[in-house]
Design a protein around this motif. Sequence first.
Motif, mmCIF file in Angstrom:
data_model
loop_
_atom_site.group_PDB
_atom_site.id
_atom_site.type_symbol
_atom_site.label_atom_id
_atom_site.label_comp_id
_atom_site.label_asym_id
_atom_site.label_seq_id
_atom_site.Cartn_x
_atom_site.Cartn_y
_atom_site.Cartn_z
ATOM 1 N N SER A 408 0.821 -1.219 0.000
ATOM 2 C CA SER A 408 0.000 0.000 0.000
ATOM 3 C C SER A 408 0.848 1.260 0.000
ATOM 4 C CB SER A 408 -0.940 0.000 1.217
ATOM 5 O OG SER A 408 -1.892 -1.028 1.110
ATOM 6 N N ILE A 409 2.172 1.078 -0.012
ATOM 7 C CA ILE A 409 3.088 2.207 -0.235
ATOM 8 C C ILE A 409 3.345 2.239 -1.738
ATOM 9 C CG2 ILE A 409 5.350 3.200 0.260
ATOM 10 C CD1 ILE A 409 5.396 1.548 2.839
ATOM 11 N N CYS A 428 13.954 1.732 -8.943
ATOM 12 C CA CYS A 428 13.223 0.481 -9.191
ATOM 13 C C CYS A 428 13.667 -0.625 -8.240
ATOM 14 C CB CYS A 428 13.429 0.041 -10.640
ATOM 15 S SG CYS A 428 12.735 1.183 -11.865
ATOM 16 N N SER A 429 14.982 -0.740 -8.042
ATOM 17 C CA SER A 429 15.512 -1.779 -7.157
ATOM 18 C C SER A 429 15.073 -1.558 -5.722
ATOM 19 C CB SER A 429 17.037 -1.808 -7.232
ATOM 20 O OG SER A 429 17.473 -2.142 -8.517
ATOM 21 N N LEU A 430 15.095 -0.309 -5.278
ATOM 22 C CA LEU A 430 14.730 -0.009 -3.897
ATOM 23 C C LEU A 430 13.284 -0.385 -3.617
ATOM 24 C CD1 LEU A 430 15.420 1.245 -1.159
ATOM 25 C CD2 LEU A 430 14.798 3.479 -2.110
ATOM 26 N N ALA A 431 12.392 0.000 -4.509
ATOM 27 C CA ALA A 431 10.978 -0.340 -4.315
ATOM 28 C C ALA A 431 10.782 -1.851 -4.257
ATOM 29 C CB ALA A 431 10.138 0.265 -5.428
ATOM 30 N N ALA A 432 11.491 -2.576 -5.129
ATOM 31 C CA ALA A 432 11.373 -4.030 -5.152
ATOM 32 C C ALA A 432 11.912 -4.657 -3.876
ATOM 33 C CB ALA A 432 12.107 -4.579 -6.375
ATOM 34 N N SER A 437 4.833 -1.125 -3.766
ATOM 35 C CA SER A 437 4.338 -1.115 -5.140
ATOM 36 C C SER A 437 5.119 -0.088 -5.943
ATOM 37 C CB SER A 437 2.848 -0.776 -5.170
ATOM 38 O OG SER A 437 2.097 -1.725 -4.441
ATOM 39 N N LEU A 438 5.297 -0.337 -7.232
ATOM 40 C CA LEU A 438 6.042 0.594 -8.075
ATOM 41 C C LEU A 438 5.302 0.812 -9.380
ATOM 42 C CD1 LEU A 438 8.629 2.251 -8.666
ATOM 43 C CD2 LEU A 438 9.571 0.174 -9.706
#
Length: 668
Positions: A408-409, A428-432, A437-438
């Motif tokens: 939900s972030i 992208c890597s950090l969110a994963a 969610s990205l």
Amino acid sequence: MKHGFLRAAAATPKIRVADPVYNAEQIIELISQGHKRGVKLMAFPELCLTGYTCGDLFLQSSLLEKAREGLKTVIDSTRGKDTLVFFGLPWEHGGKLYNVAAAVQNGRFLGMIPKQNLPNYSEFYEARHFCPGAGRPVMTEWEGGQVPMGANLLFKCSDMPGLTVAAEVCEDVWVPCPPSIGHAMAGATVVVNCSASDETTGKDMYRHELICSQSARLVCGYVYANAGEGESTQDLVFGGQNIIAENGACLVESRRFSNESICADMDLERLASDRRRMNTYPAADSVREKGGYQVVEFAFRNPEAGKATEAPAGPAGKAAAGITKGPDVTPGPILRFVDPTPFVPHDEGQRSRRCEEILSIQAMGLKKRLEHTECRNVVVGLSGGLDSTLALLVAIRAFELLKLPRTSIHCVTMPCFGTTGRTYANACSLAAKVGASLKEINIRQSVTRHFADIGQALDNHDVTYENGQARERTQVLMDVANQLGGLVIGTGDMSELALGWATYNGDHMSMYGVNASVPKTLVRHLVRYYADTCNEEELSRVLMDILDTPVSPELLPPEDGQIAQKTEDLVGPYELHDFYLYYVLRYGYRPSKIYRLAMQAFDGRYNRETILKWLKVFYRRFFSQQFKRSCLPDGPKVGSVAVSPRGDLRMPSDASSRLWLEEIENIR
């Protein structure tokens, strides 16, 4: 003395018990050494003229007579020296004996402060010899004249604004309501303590905390001089633990069991600033009048120096003889540590505790806002830079507290003209890695269309070119948040807000700014702390690469795939600006003083021209960009400095910077 710095010293002479002649010589020698170092205030131990451990010898007339002679010898030795000196001796008045601290300067006997609280327990038996002193001063006989004697004496310097000295003796500071409380409330900014505190296991730590805490409670400087080697070891050992503290901070402390003289520069302007802003700190005039205080004036410089003077009999403060002008210590190295990173603790353990505490404050602030708005989603514009990374880490903590899923972030990455492969990949890597969610929304096309609508050429890389991208990103985030029924989390930090390095109604705007009171130098350490403690190797690797990436808004096209727009090349090093910000807002220092502090703090790293250049930039931007701070979104305060218009900084947006910039121009 320039910029409110007072050089103070605490000295422990190696004495001989019951030998005032020898002890006076040792005191005189240490005064002379202190004077050569530019010391303006000097404290010696309790009863050091005779020795604290004389026992029943205090009742011997021979000792008392020699003590008076030793006092005169010390007073005479101070002619031509502007150092204000406090030292202890026994004093007979009205047929009774008192344990006093004498105040002398430039051949003048200014007064005596009697000990009020006489310990008569355990190893102490002072009530056997001495009487407790009174608060209200009385006059006592000296050399055909009189001097004031009482605990409620204030020694006020006529040519150093902000310096008023009071004294207490040893046990006085150990009691539930020390005399120094009243002294500070009556206007004393520095308290001297002439002490003879013996050593027992663990007592040094308590003594250290006691003195530092008292200076913090009273918002004052505190000079503590303790007895040491030379006192009788018949039953006790004295370690000579001297301490100089300022508003809770220990400026310098001597080694125990080694008689030393310690020296430090107190910052009286810093104390005055804190007292001014504390509306709960009482006004001195009314307290002084009610407490029956007597003010004794003295001066470091004598405008009549060189003229023949006579020493008339009369109250102390009016009798002076042979006074000469003391040396004017020109601005040079300050005898205190000037921290180049005042927002970041140097001790690793303390720094880790600070980081944990700040992350908790930020997360608790966001948690409350989410609970209040009943939002279960947040939106973070993730750029692959430090600030948005910290905002994401704070959101993760808040969601853990609320037991909400990390999905939900909602992280949104919005590449455009200036985005580099490195920052894009890190976003992208950090969110994963954190399980958020990205969503990628490339804004190149929408910004190009907008530029066509307003007639902005794509090859014109001016402020419109940059701000157009920032505002488009904010619009996207706001609209995505509306779609989700969530909040946009602000990522901008306090350093950017201080400099106005944010696009108005662009990255300047959010629904809750978690980083709004975190300076850039601290952002870096918070992210590093998270990397060191997350126990996730891959996440730590991504965070470390983000830390190694140059700070940039990435609004200009890359050069050979690398970041072309480096923030610190444009506005200056953030470590300098954070240093300036701290002293401007925390203490209200003038530019010339901040410059002097910076020259010492960054010695060997930045030269004079560099420090002055960015100091000018800071003041220009700080004044001109206030309008952005006047309408900041909500966000939690985490430290002693903040720029919220609802809290710490209520400043008109159209205030003139002329006074400050003119002072910078006159710095030589």
